[in-house]
Design a protein around this motif. Structure first.
Motif, PDB file in Angstrom:
ATOM      1  N   THR A  21       0.816  -1.206   0.000  1.00 56.32           N
ATOM      2  CA  THR A  21       0.000   0.000   0.000  1.00 56.32           C
ATOM      3  C   THR A  21       0.860   1.270   0.000  1.00 56.32           C
ATOM      4  N   LYS A  22       0.424   2.278  -0.748  1.00 56.63           N
ATOM      5  CA  LYS A  22       1.040   3.608  -0.805  1.00 56.63           C
ATOM      6  C   LYS A  22       2.475   3.606  -1.341  1.00 56.63           C
ATOM      7  N   VAL A  23       2.807   2.610  -2.136  1.00 58.18           N
ATOM      8  CA  VAL A  23       4.130   2.532  -2.749  1.00 58.18           C
ATOM      9  C   VAL A  23       4.050   3.083  -4.179  1.00 58.18           C
ATOM     10  N   ILE A  24       4.899   4.041  -4.493  1.00 58.85           N
ATOM     11  CA  ILE A  24       4.925   4.630  -5.827  1.00 58.85           C
ATOM     12  C   ILE A  24       5.560   3.639  -6.796  1.00 58.85           C
ATOM     13  N   HIS A  25       4.890   3.364  -7.912  1.00 65.48           N
ATOM     14  CA  HIS A  25       5.387   2.368  -8.847  1.00 65.48           C
ATOM     15  C   HIS A  25       4.908   2.649 -10.273  1.00 65.48           C
ATOM     16  N   LYS A  26       5.573   2.000 -11.223  1.00 66.24           N
ATOM     17  CA  LYS A  26       5.148   2.089 -12.618  1.00 66.24           C
ATOM     18  C   LYS A  26       5.519   0.795 -13.335  1.00 66.24           C
ATOM     19  N   PHE A  27       4.835   0.540 -14.467  1.00 66.50           N
ATOM     20  CA  PHE A  27       5.105  -0.626 -15.288  1.00 66.50           C
ATOM     21  C   PHE A  27       5.320  -0.165 -16.734  1.00 66.50           C
ATOM     22  N   SER A  28       6.237  -0.803 -17.429  1.00 62.41           N
ATOM     23  CA  SER A  28       6.452  -0.503 -18.844  1.00 62.41           C
ATOM     24  C   SER A  28       6.822  -1.789 -19.571  1.00 62.41           C
ATOM     25  N   SER A  29       6.598  -1.785 -20.888  1.00 65.20           N
ATOM     26  CA  SER A  29       6.911  -2.963 -21.684  1.00 65.20           C
ATOM     27  C   SER A  29       7.164  -2.541 -23.126  1.00 65.20           C
ATOM     28  N   ASN A  30       8.049  -3.243 -23.799  1.00 64.89           N
ATOM     29  CA  ASN A  30       8.288  -2.956 -25.214  1.00 64.89           C
ATOM     30  C   ASN A  30       7.506  -3.909 -26.104  1.00 64.89           C
ATOM     31  N   GLN A  31       6.570  -4.631 -25.495  1.00 70.78           N
ATOM     32  CA  GLN A  31       5.731  -5.554 -26.252  1.00 70.78           C
ATOM     33  C   GLN A  31       4.351  -5.604 -25.604  1.00 70.78           C
ATOM     34  N   ASN A  32       3.428  -6.259 -26.298  1.00 68.69           N
ATOM     35  CA  ASN A  32       2.063  -6.323 -25.774  1.00 68.69           C
ATOM     36  C   ASN A  32       1.929  -7.441 -24.747  1.00 68.69           C
ATOM     37  N   ALA A  33       2.515  -7.211 -23.583  1.00 63.62           N
ATOM     38  CA  ALA A  33       2.433  -8.200 -22.509  1.00 63.62           C
ATOM     39  C   ALA A  33       1.001  -8.292 -21.986  1.00 63.62           C
ATOM     40  N   ILE A  34       0.587  -9.493 -21.612  1.00 65.30           N
ATOM     41  CA  ILE A  34      -0.732  -9.726 -21.023  1.00 65.30           C
ATOM     42  C   ILE A  34      -0.572  -9.682 -19.511  1.00 65.30           C
ATOM     43  N   VAL A  35      -1.287  -8.747 -18.840  1.00 63.92           N
ATOM     44  CA  VAL A  35      -1.028  -8.483 -17.422  1.00 63.92           C
ATOM     45  C   VAL A  35      -2.316  -8.416 -16.587  1.00 63.92           C
ATOM     46  N   PRO A  36      -3.009  -9.528 -16.387  1.00 63.34           N
ATOM     47  CA  PRO A  36      -4.167  -9.493 -15.478  1.00 63.34           C
ATOM     48  C   PRO A  36      -3.708  -9.066 -14.089  1.00 63.34           C
ATOM     49  N   ASN A  37      -4.499  -8.239 -13.438  1.00 63.77           N
ATOM     50  CA  ASN A  37      -4.108  -7.723 -12.132  1.00 63.77           C
ATOM     51  C   ASN A  37      -5.343  -7.426 -11.298  1.00 63.77           C
ATOM     52  N   PHE A  38      -5.147  -7.366  -9.992  1.00 63.99           N
ATOM     53  CA  PHE A  38      -6.268  -6.991  -9.138  1.00 63.99           C
ATOM     54  C   PHE A  38      -5.775  -6.163  -7.967  1.00 63.99           C
ATOM     55  N   LEU A  39      -6.659  -5.292  -7.487  1.00 69.82           N
ATOM     56  CA  LEU A  39      -6.383  -4.416  -6.358  1.00 69.82           C
ATOM     57  C   LEU A  39      -7.455  -4.644  -5.302  1.00 69.82           C
ATOM     58  N   PHE A  40      -7.046  -4.527  -4.047  1.00 73.29           N
ATOM     59  CA  PHE A  40      -8.013  -4.747  -2.965  1.00 73.29           C
ATOM     60  C   PHE A  40      -7.573  -3.988  -1.725  1.00 73.29           C
ATOM     61  N   ALA A  41      -8.551  -3.571  -0.942  1.00 70.56           N
ATOM     62  CA  ALA A  41      -8.264  -2.898   0.317  1.00 70.56           C
ATOM     63  C   ALA A  41      -7.831  -3.934   1.347  1.00 70.56           C
ATOM     64  N   PRO A  42      -6.927  -3.577   2.245  1.00 72.21           N
ATOM     65  CA  PRO A  42      -6.496  -4.532   3.276  1.00 72.21           C
ATOM     66  C   PRO A  42      -7.655  -5.108   4.077  1.00 72.21           C
ATOM     67  N   CYS A  43      -8.668  -4.285   4.317  1.00 75.95           N
ATOM     68  CA  CYS A  43      -9.810  -4.743   5.117  1.00 75.95           C
ATOM     69  C   CYS A  43     -10.665  -5.763   4.373  1.00 75.95           C
ATOM     70  N   PHE A  44     -10.397  -5.978   3.077  1.00 75.50           N
ATOM     71  CA  PHE A  44     -11.141  -6.993   2.327  1.00 75.50           C
ATOM     72  C   PHE A  44     -10.855  -8.385   2.894  1.00 75.50           C
ATOM     73  N   ILE A  45      -9.641  -8.578   3.396  1.00 82.28           N
ATOM     74  CA  ILE A  45      -9.260  -9.866   3.964  1.00 82.28           C
ATOM     75  C   ILE A  45      -9.864 -10.045   5.350  1.00 82.28           C
ATOM     76  N   SER A  46      -9.782  -8.975   6.160  1.00 83.03           N
ATOM     77  CA  SER A  46     -10.368  -9.016   7.508  1.00 83.03           C
ATOM     78  C   SER A  46     -10.543  -7.587   8.004  1.00 83.03           C
ATOM     79  N   SER A  47     -11.538  -7.339   8.820  1.00 78.31           N
ATOM     80  CA  SER A  47     -11.829  -5.985   9.303  1.00 78.31           C
ATOM     81  C   SER A  47     -10.687  -5.458  10.177  1.00 78.31           C
TER      82      SER A  47
END
Length: 309
Positions: free
Chosen positions: A89-115
């Motif tokens: 969480t709150k980490v500055i990041h970026k992604f780049s590619s020189n090709q059409n990479a397939i990148v399924p991804n998901f985001l979730f709040a920490p509380c999604f796992i437990s309150s």
């Protein structure tokens, strides 16, 4: 992570939408289901770039095809086919590619796992959020990461099913979290966490100053003075979190603002150069071509054509 314009991404955007501190402005999930899945490829984004951003949600990306460069603070990872990465969480990041990479991804709040008031949250979630670990790469060639990759594949596959999708997602994600927990280094946790918070706060204030004053003739000294630190400290902060310099970041902000004006106005190129803080249109054109791989005129022409698609 998510994304600005015509291309058919999950969010409808082809570049990251952020505020002046690079915080992503698009919400992921809902208050009652704080999880969002994105079935995407790098070709959906301008220049195959998911530019610098951060968010309060946790993020996990799996590279199904191709190769992706991931930058998270001072760390740089090459993600090959079958590799995955966890972004804290709150980490500055970026992604780049020189090709059409397939990148399924998901985001979730920490509380999604437990309150947040639960024992599970305090024992197994909060320590990771407070840890110095910014991200963890899971390699398909590492036998100990095999279970993690399998769980990621399972979560992705579940998203394509309607029957019990939400329940199966949470079940698999809790199991995945246990695997991630085992791969986190909790040494020097408190000290590193305090330094991280202070450094990122100073970085965000300097970025805010740049976004507010990019059209002016500002210098490294002006940027460092905005948070009352020395020029060397400012350089170190940008290097640590963005692997860049304040001046280079200033130029990139100017170029992105110029690109927006090229797409949204009919102003002449020399006028746009002046409006975005460049000393001359010749210098602006050189910087623009180096950054975008094409001249401002070519960029405007391409985007005018897209606008009529």
């Amino acid at each position: 992570m998510k994304k600005a314009r015509i291309k058919n991404t999950a969010t409808g955007f082809s570049k990251v939408q952020t505020d002046e501190t690079l915080r992503e402005t698009i919400s992921h999930g809902t208050p009652d289901y704080a999880f969002e899945f994105y079935d995407e490829s790098m070709d959906m984004f301008d220049f195959r770039l998911i530019d610098w951003h951060w968010h309060s949600e946790l993020e996990i990306m799996l590279v199904k095809k191709g190769t992706v460069d991931c930058f998270a603070g001072t760390q740089n990872f090459v993600l090959n086919e079958g590799d995955a990465i966890f972004i804290n969480t709150k980490v500055i990041h970026k992604f780049s590619s020189n090709q059409n990479a397939i990148v399924p991804n998901f985001l979730f709040a920490p509380c999604f796992i437990s309150s947040e008031d639960s024992f599970i949250y305090k024992k197994f979630i909060l320590p990771i959020l407070q840890a110095s670990t910014k991200c963890v790469k899971f390699s398909s060639s590492n036998h100990s990461h095999k279970k993690i990759i399998e769980l990621l594949e399972k979560i992705i596959q579940v998203q394509k099913q309607d029957d019990l999708k939400e329940l199966k997602t949470k079940q698999a994600l809790i199991e995945l979290w246990g695997q991630i927990y085992r791969n986190i280094d909790f040494s020097n946790q408190v000290c590193e966490s305090e330094n991280k918070i202070r450094g990122q706060a100073q970085l965000q204030m300097m970025m805010q100053y740049i976004h507010q004053n990019y059209a002016e003739a500002i210098s490294l000294e002006d940027i460092s003075n905005s948070v009352n630190v020395s020029k060397s400290t400012a350089l170190n902060i940008f290097k640590r979190y963005l692997n860049d310099t304040p001046v280079n970041y200033l130029v990139s902000v100017r170029l992105k603002k110029a690109a927006e004006l090229l797409k949204s106005t009919e102003n002449k190129i020399d006028f746009i150069a002046m409006e975005t803080g460049f000393e001359s249109d010749a210098y602006f054109c050189r910087c623009f071509k180096k950054h975008f791989g094409m001249t401002p005129g070519m960029y405007r022409k391409i985007n005018l054509v897209k606008g009529y698609d």
